[in-house]
Motif scaffolding. Structure first.
Motif, PDB file in Angstrom:
ATOM      1  N   PRO A   1       0.832  -1.217   0.000  1.00 53.60           N
ATOM      2  CA  PRO A   1       0.000   0.000   0.000  1.00 53.60           C
ATOM      3  C   PRO A   1       0.859   1.256   0.000  1.00 53.60           C
ATOM      4  O   PRO A   1       1.982   1.263   0.517  1.00 53.60           O
ATOM      5  CB  PRO A   1      -0.808  -0.125   1.296  1.00 53.60           C
ATOM      6  CG  PRO A   1      -0.016  -1.048   2.161  1.00 53.60           C
ATOM      7  CD  PRO A   1       0.660  -1.997   1.229  1.00 53.60           C
TER       8      PRO A   1
ATOM      9  N   TYR B   1      -2.890   5.169   4.950  1.00 52.07           N
ATOM     10  CA  TYR B   1      -3.261   3.747   4.988  1.00 52.07           C
ATOM     11  C   TYR B   1      -3.183   3.203   6.418  1.00 52.07           C
ATOM     12  O   TYR B   1      -2.300   3.567   7.197  1.00 52.07           O
ATOM     13  CB  TYR B   1      -2.346   2.938   4.072  1.00 52.07           C
ATOM     14  CG  TYR B   1      -2.627   1.462   4.155  1.00 52.07           C
ATOM     15  CD1 TYR B   1      -3.724   0.919   3.506  1.00 52.07           C
ATOM     16  CD2 TYR B   1      -1.849   0.627   4.944  1.00 52.07           C
ATOM     17  CE1 TYR B   1      -4.023  -0.436   3.619  1.00 52.07           C
ATOM     18  CE2 TYR B   1      -2.126  -0.721   5.059  1.00 52.07           C
ATOM     19  CZ  TYR B   1      -3.218  -1.239   4.390  1.00 52.07           C
ATOM     20  OH  TYR B   1      -3.518  -2.574   4.508  1.00 52.07           O
TER      21      TYR B   1
ATOM     22  N   TRP C   1      -6.054  -2.359  -0.419  1.00 48.27           N
ATOM     23  CA  TRP C   1      -5.532  -1.280  -1.254  1.00 48.27           C
ATOM     24  C   TRP C   1      -5.714  -1.674  -2.713  1.00 48.27           C
ATOM     25  O   TRP C   1      -5.936  -2.847  -3.036  1.00 48.27           O
ATOM     26  CB  TRP C   1      -4.076  -0.969  -0.906  1.00 48.27           C
ATOM     27  CG  TRP C   1      -3.082  -2.081  -1.043  1.00 48.27           C
ATOM     28  CD1 TRP C   1      -2.315  -2.367  -2.123  1.00 48.27           C
ATOM     29  CD2 TRP C   1      -2.728  -3.065  -0.043  1.00 48.27           C
ATOM     30  NE1 TRP C   1      -1.499  -3.442  -1.876  1.00 48.27           N
ATOM     31  CE2 TRP C   1      -1.723  -3.883  -0.615  1.00 48.27           C
ATOM     32  CE3 TRP C   1      -3.152  -3.317   1.265  1.00 48.27           C
ATOM     33  CZ2 TRP C   1      -1.152  -4.944   0.080  1.00 48.27           C
ATOM     34  CZ3 TRP C   1      -2.567  -4.377   1.955  1.00 48.27           C
ATOM     35  CH2 TRP C   1      -1.593  -5.176   1.374  1.00 48.27           C
TER      36      TRP C   1
END
Length: 753
Positions: free
Chosen positions: A623, A628, A634
């Motif tokens: 990711p 995140y 993702w």
């Protein structure tokens, strides 16, 4: 006994000649076009997969009665999947081969063939011109006027893509296509440019597989061209440059929207894809690469953005013809090539309705993503949440330094440390590698089977190995401390070393195939052809001195400095060569032309190698972005090609291949490595050349197989660097890896992703 009539009939049939089999490469093309695996064909013909592989690579020929059956199968496929008409395609862009290096200079090497007009790169301050307003010839001559002669773009009726896969557009509306062709583009907005490209430019490339799509045309915009279309000089913002995009309220984005064109979800960035939904099965898509926005990453395309537009078109054209039309970074292109050569779907006739539908293409990864097993996933992945932190698959490339205490006095007295590098080690490891095509299935205490790809929980910590070599089971080269997860190639090697493998548990994939084989074959062919362009002998059993001399000449010409004969001579002298080939010594203009040519070849080689490493790395893309949180999905996870297990298998095979070569060299010569980093290994040596430490020929005069061998093809090796042994020992005592610094200066190896 046969009758006389039967004998005469047999003789008459022989007089008419045996039916000719298609060439080996055509046999493989037809099978892949039909979407049939080698195993399936072998089953139908009642033979082995290895025998079929031999038929497809030309090592052997089928014999009756299988010959007639195999020929009938190929003829049937040939009627369904005719070969593309190569005569209609543009002549592939290429480079002129250079004279070979002469170490003694006692005789003059054969002069290089004079470059034809379409091969010679133009001088930096001039531009080629087309031969005529209505001509479709690719030959180009130096223009005598300040503005080159151009022609209006009009696709020739005899070719779908008469002007090649791509073009470089400059600020005055001149588009430089392959072979020195210049096209006049009068577009002043991005939508006009897209319309012109699709309707008038004649740019694009044919599909690489029967079930794939034609390759979309690529337009590369110089800084002046970007300004012409109202694009900013630079993209600015707090995020990493590769994630920067034009804001949605920018006038260029509004122009695209008003013209009813669309952008992909990634927006208008360094690599922008502009499209409309396909009509009648015909794609309507153009890709733009914006040079001032760092579209060509200097790590993969060193100095490419600084080339004259004609030279850049040539460099990108060679890459596009041999590998794939660039689709973004080299990593993106490497991954796209996998999908293009193994399309997820193929047309299948519905037996009930009689209609053609999109069905699964055997041997591909399909259209739907597959979640990995918990130990195969990165720690951030949803399936890995709650999985013990010490129980993840750790199949990575080597980063190992020998304990300095294990150095012998004899080793320390040797004068040199020589680094050797495996050519495209990950690519070589991908050859004939069986990978899983289906979801992982959990098994408890399974029996190990090297034919089943997967992840196995095994204890290898009891295995005693020579500490002067890196342990083959861990990327650190240290002995395992207990049970751990391994990919199939690692455990297969453990069995080859004579050890029993008793898995505790495993996640296995029972639908298998050599998914990467077409990818490997295409990139290997591109790499070898480009090495040959550099004047490097590509024979597997090449003489080591000839190979090293040719490599030194290429490096001196490619990295000696732009139009700088003095620095070229200095580099050759440093490598132990007496001087330049006489073909260059006697003609400085020819030497300057050779310098530019080799610089361009080096760029293509760099891009090919980055395509391999980046493509393998993309299989486990992590990711991106500071927002995140672990456990969230993702975007990369929605790709069928997000397959960390395949990446692990490739790297595991590359690592054990390296160990196998090191063990064989130790057996033959008693030499042990000082350090290993990915595909580079450093050895103590009595001389400054690999020839001083590598066994060259056996007692029978044949090359010594099983260890490191010099050569230009994937899996063989070349020189990475040479340093005094005392310097390497000093690095080791300070905890540094000599393989990382063997080149000298600030050079650092690219370690894969």
């Amino acid at each position: 006994m046969p009758t006389e009539d039967e004998l005469f009939s047999a003789v008459d049939a022989l007089l008419q000649g045996e039916p000719q089999m298609p060439p080996p490469e055509e046999r493989a093309r037809l099978r892949e076009a039909a979407g049939v695996t080698q195993a399936r064909v072998a089953q139908v013909l009642s033979t082995t997969v290895q025998t079929l592989k031999n038929w497809e690579n030309g090592r052997s020929e089928p014999r009756p009665p299988r010959r007639q059956a195999y020929l009938r199968l190929l003829e049937g496929w040939a009627a369904q999947y005719p070969a593309p008409d190569e005569a209609q395609d543009p002549v592939p862009e290429t480079f002129t081969a250079a004279p070979t290096a002469d170490r003694t200079q006692t005789s003059a090497p054969a002069p290089a063939a004079q470059p034809t007009p379409d091969q010679a790169p133009p001088a930096a301050n001039s531009r080629p011109a087309t031969t005529g307003q209505n001509s479709t010839s690719k030959a180009a001559v130096q223009s005598t006027s300040r503005r080159p002669a151009k022609k209006k773009a009009a696709p020739a009726a005899s070719s779908q893509f008469p002007h090649g896969p791509l073009g470089v557009l400059d600020g005055d509306g001149t588009l430089y296509a392959m072979g020195g062709v210049l096209l006049e583009c009068e577009a002043t907005t991005i939508p006009q440019l897209v319309e012109w490209t699709l309707r008038e430019s004649g740019l694009g490339a044919p599909r690489l597989h029967q079930f794939a799509n034609d390759q979309d045309p690529l337009i590369v915009l110089t800084a002046a061209a970007a300004e012409r279309f109202g694009l900013p000089t630079r993209l600015e913002g707090p995020e990493a440059r590769r994630s920067l995009r034009l804001p949605e309220d920018h006038k260029v984005v509004h122009q695209i929207t008003r013209a009813k064109w669309k952008l992909t979800q990634r927006g208008f960035g360094p690599w922008a894809r502009i499209y409309r939904p396909a009509k009648g099965g015909q794609r309507q898509c153009v890709q733009l690469a914006i040079l001032p926005w760092d579209a060509l990453d200097t790590r993969a395309w060193p100095n490419a953005a600084e080339l004259h537009p004609a030279d850049l078109a040539r460099v990108l054209g060679v890459f596009a013809h041999r590998v794939i039309t660039p689709r973004g970074s080299t990593a993106v292109s490497g991954l796209e090539l996998m999908t293009t050569l193994r399309p997820p779907t193929r047309p299948v006739k519905n037996e009930i309705t009689g209609e053609w539908e999109q069905g699964h293409n055997p041997g591909s990864l399909g259209r739907n993503p597959i979640d990995p097993a918990p130990p195969e996933a990165p720690r951030e992945h949803p399936v890995a949440q709650g999985w013990p932190s010490d129980r993840f698959l750790d199949e990575e490339a080597y980063q190992w330094v020998r304990d300095p205490k294990l150095l012998s006095d004899d080793e320390c007295m040797l004068p040199w440390a020589v680094g050797i590098d495996i050519n495209t080690a990950f690519l070589a490891a991908a050859a004939r590698l069986t990978v899983g095509l289906s979801e992982p299935v959990y098994e408890e205490a399974p029996r190990f089977d090297k034919k089943i790809p997967g992840s196995w929980h095994v204890d290898l910590s009891h295995i005693e190995l020579d500490p002067r070599l890196p342990n083959p089971f861990t990327p650190s080269g240290q002995r395992p401390t207990g049970p751990a997860w391994y990919a199939t190639p690692t455990l297969e090697y453990a069995e080859q070393l004579g050890h029993t493998v008793e898995p505790i548990e495993a996640f296995l994939r029972y639908e298998t195939g050599a998914y990467l084989d077409p990818w490997h074959a295409r990139i290997k062919d591109a790499y070898v052809k480009t090495m040959a362009d550099a004047g490097i002998p590509v024979d597997k059993d090449v003489d080591g001195r000839e190979f090293l001399a040719a490599m030194s000449l290429h490096k001196a010409l490619a990295h000696g400095g732009a139009d700088d004969p003095t620095s070229v001579r200095a580099r050759l002298a440093a490598d132990g060569l007496c001087g330049l080939p006489l073909a260059y010594e006697d003609n400085e203009q020819e030497l300057r032309t050779a310098i530019r040519r080799h610089q361009q070849i080096a760029i293509v080689l760099s891009a090919i190698k980055s395509t391999v490493k980046g493509g393998i790395g993309k299989l486990r893309e992590k990711p991106q972005g500071r927002g995140y949180r672990d456990g969230e999905r993702w975007p990369a996870l929605d790709r069928p090609t997000w397959r960390p297990d395949i990446r692990a298998a490739v790297i595991a095979k590359a690592r054990v291949n390296m160990h196998r070569k090191m063990a064989k060299l130790a057996e033959l010569t008693g030499l042990y490595p000082l350090g290993v980093l990915s595909d580079c290994v450093v050895y103590p040596s009595p001389g400054p050349s690999p020839l001083d430490l590598l066994p060259q020929h056996g007692d029978d005069g044949k090359p010594v197989y099983g260890t490191f061998r010099l050569g230009a093809t994937p899996g063989l090796c070349k020189v990475e660097g040479v340093q005094p042994m005392a310097t390497a020992v000093d690095w080791m005592e300070q905890g540094y890896n000599p393989a990382r610094h063997i080149k000298g200066g600030d050079a650092v190896l690219d370690e894969g992703e």
